[in-house]
Design a protein around this motif. Structure first.
Motif, PDB file in Angstrom:
ATOM      1  N   ARG A  28     -13.900 -11.945   2.434  1.00 24.94           N
ATOM      2  CA  ARG A  28     -13.129 -11.240   1.610  1.00 24.94           C
ATOM      3  C   ARG A  28     -13.990 -10.348   0.376  1.00 24.94           C
ATOM      4  NH1 ARG A  28      -7.379 -11.758   1.514  1.00 24.94           N
ATOM      5  NH2 ARG A  28      -7.493 -10.379  -0.349  1.00 24.94           N
ATOM      6  N   ARG A  60     -14.849  -5.551  -3.155  1.00 27.92           N
ATOM      7  CA  ARG A  60     -14.640  -4.077  -2.873  1.00 27.92           C
ATOM      8  C   ARG A  60     -14.178  -3.836  -1.358  1.00 27.92           C
ATOM      9  NH1 ARG A  60     -14.281  -2.466  -7.997  1.00 27.92           N
ATOM     10  NH2 ARG A  60     -16.072  -2.827  -9.151  1.00 27.92           N
ATOM     11  N   THR A  79     -11.325  -3.554   0.128  1.00 34.24           N
ATOM     12  CA  THR A  79     -10.245  -2.518   0.167  1.00 34.24           C
ATOM     13  C   THR A  79     -10.130  -1.892  -1.165  1.00 34.24           C
ATOM     14  OG1 THR A  79      -8.540  -3.821  -0.394  1.00 34.24           O
ATOM     15  CG2 THR A  79      -9.011  -4.005   1.881  1.00 34.24           C
ATOM     16  N   THR A  80      -9.614  -0.579  -1.250  1.00 36.13           N
ATOM     17  CA  THR A  80      -9.079   0.200  -2.473  1.00 36.13           C
ATOM     18  C   THR A  80      -8.210  -0.732  -3.327  1.00 36.13           C
ATOM     19  OG1 THR A  80      -9.168   1.937  -1.313  1.00 36.13           O
ATOM     20  CG2 THR A  80      -7.994   2.075  -3.396  1.00 36.13           C
ATOM     21  N   GLU A  81      -7.476  -1.631  -2.794  1.00 32.69           N
ATOM     22  CA  GLU A  81      -6.537  -2.379  -3.499  1.00 32.69           C
ATOM     23  C   GLU A  81      -7.130  -3.725  -3.994  1.00 32.69           C
ATOM     24  OE1 GLU A  81      -6.087  -1.590  -0.376  1.00 32.69           O
ATOM     25  OE2 GLU A  81      -3.950  -0.373  -0.688  1.00 32.69           O
ATOM     26  N   ASN A  82      -8.079  -4.321  -3.389  1.00 32.00           N
ATOM     27  CA  ASN A  82      -9.002  -5.181  -3.820  1.00 32.00           C
ATOM     28  C   ASN A  82      -9.769  -4.885  -5.229  1.00 32.00           C
ATOM     29  OD1 ASN A  82      -8.121  -7.211  -2.327  1.00 32.00           O
ATOM     30  ND2 ASN A  82     -10.019  -7.356  -0.982  1.00 32.00           N
ATOM     31  N   SER A  83     -10.445  -3.513  -4.761  1.00 31.14           N
ATOM     32  CA  SER A  83     -11.385  -3.046  -5.901  1.00 31.14           C
ATOM     33  C   SER A  83     -10.407  -2.726  -7.181  1.00 31.14           C
ATOM     34  CB  SER A  83     -12.044  -1.678  -5.146  1.00 31.14           C
ATOM     35  OG  SER A  83     -13.003  -1.129  -6.263  1.00 31.14           O
ATOM     36  N   GLU A  84      -9.448  -2.135  -6.949  1.00 32.97           N
ATOM     37  CA  GLU A  84      -8.715  -2.036  -8.140  1.00 32.97           C
ATOM     38  C   GLU A  84      -8.123  -3.290  -9.073  1.00 32.97           C
ATOM     39  OE1 GLU A  84      -5.327   0.502  -6.687  1.00 32.97           O
ATOM     40  OE2 GLU A  84      -6.706   2.164  -6.736  1.00 32.97           O
ATOM     41  N   TYR A  85      -7.988  -4.253  -8.268  1.00 37.02           N
ATOM     42  CA  TYR A  85      -7.490  -5.496  -8.895  1.00 37.02           C
ATOM     43  C   TYR A  85      -8.721  -6.099  -9.498  1.00 37.02           C
ATOM     44  CZ  TYR A  85      -5.741 -10.342  -9.058  1.00 37.02           C
ATOM     45  OH  TYR A  85      -5.538 -11.552  -9.620  1.00 37.02           O
ATOM     46  N   ARG A 120      -9.262  -4.821 -12.729  1.00 42.15           N
ATOM     47  CA  ARG A 120      -8.406  -5.349 -13.779  1.00 42.15           C
ATOM     48  C   ARG A 120      -8.726  -6.713 -14.308  1.00 42.15           C
ATOM     49  NH1 ARG A 120      -4.742  -3.200 -10.288  1.00 42.15           N
ATOM     50  NH2 ARG A 120      -3.728  -4.956  -9.906  1.00 42.15           N
TER      51      ARG A 120
END
Length: 214
Positions: free
Chosen positions: A136, A139, A141-147, A150
């Motif tokens: 995992r 970066r 996925t987009t969701e992982n990257s955004e999380y 943060r």
């Protein structure tokens, strides 16, 4: 840590190997505000740097609690360790001991900017996820990257150039080969103090010593 010539680990490469194999470290600071402070974090080697340089991060507010960047810190890295019974020696009077490998690394942390911190966090994730069957990525996925972006705001990245170290590899080097072989056999067995990892470390240490005597 008091040094003993029989157990000295003086090799910089030997210390690097210890960090690579056992990257969970204790960071100790002597602070102005709180006195001694200790925290525990994973560390990586900066493999492109000269000497020993550690890369890590801390969660806020540990950066303030440790007063990072203002003082030298002590980073303790520890490998396999365990109890050695005198019953594993011979019939002569003896006392028990503890075999271990550890390094005390000293340096003043450099606090990284936000972009460098993200690179260190990504390197840490990749380092440990590489062993997984389906890694995992930070970066991935987009969701992982955004999380990750943060979460990263709550961390502080560190680069710690090591200016000096004391390291010790105590693996019964002061015992005869026959005794060492008995200790290794006990550690590889199923007794209450069995430790395959410590047995493997002892075997590596004594293979080098025996090869040097040939």
């Amino acid at each position: 840590m008091r040094q003993n010539p029989s157990f000295t680990l003086a090799s910089e490469e030997g210390v690097k190997d210890l960090v690579r194999a056992h990257p969970w470290a204790t960071i100790v600071s002597m602070t102005d505000a709180s006195g001694l402070v200790a925290s525990h974090y994973p560390v990586l080697l900066d493999e492109d740097a000269d000497g020993i340089v550690l890369l890590t991060h801390v969660g806020k507010p540990d950066d303030l609690v440790h007063e990072l960047g203002r003082h030298e810190v002590l980073v303790i890295v520890q490998g396999p360790h365990g109890y050695i019974s005198p019953g594993w020696y011979d019939q002569n009077p003896a006392v028990p001991t503890w075999n271990f490998v550890t390094a005390h690394l000293h340096g003043t942390p450099e606090v990284l900017d936000a972009d460098e911190n993200l690179r260190v966090l990504e390197a840490l994730v990749d380092h440990f996820e590489d062993a997984m069957p389906e890694p995992r990525r930070m970066r991935g996925t987009t969701e992982n990257s955004e999380y990750a972006d943060r979460i990263a705001a709550g961390t502080v990245g560190l680069r710690i150039p090591i200016t000096r170290f004391v390291a010790k590899n105590k693996m019964s080097q002061n015992r005869p080969d026959a005794t060492v072989d008995r200790i290794i056999a006990e550690l590889e067995g199923d007794g209450p103090y069995a430790s395959p990892a410590l047995a493997a470390e002892m075997r590596r240490t004594h293979e080098v010593l025996r090869a040097a005597r040939r």
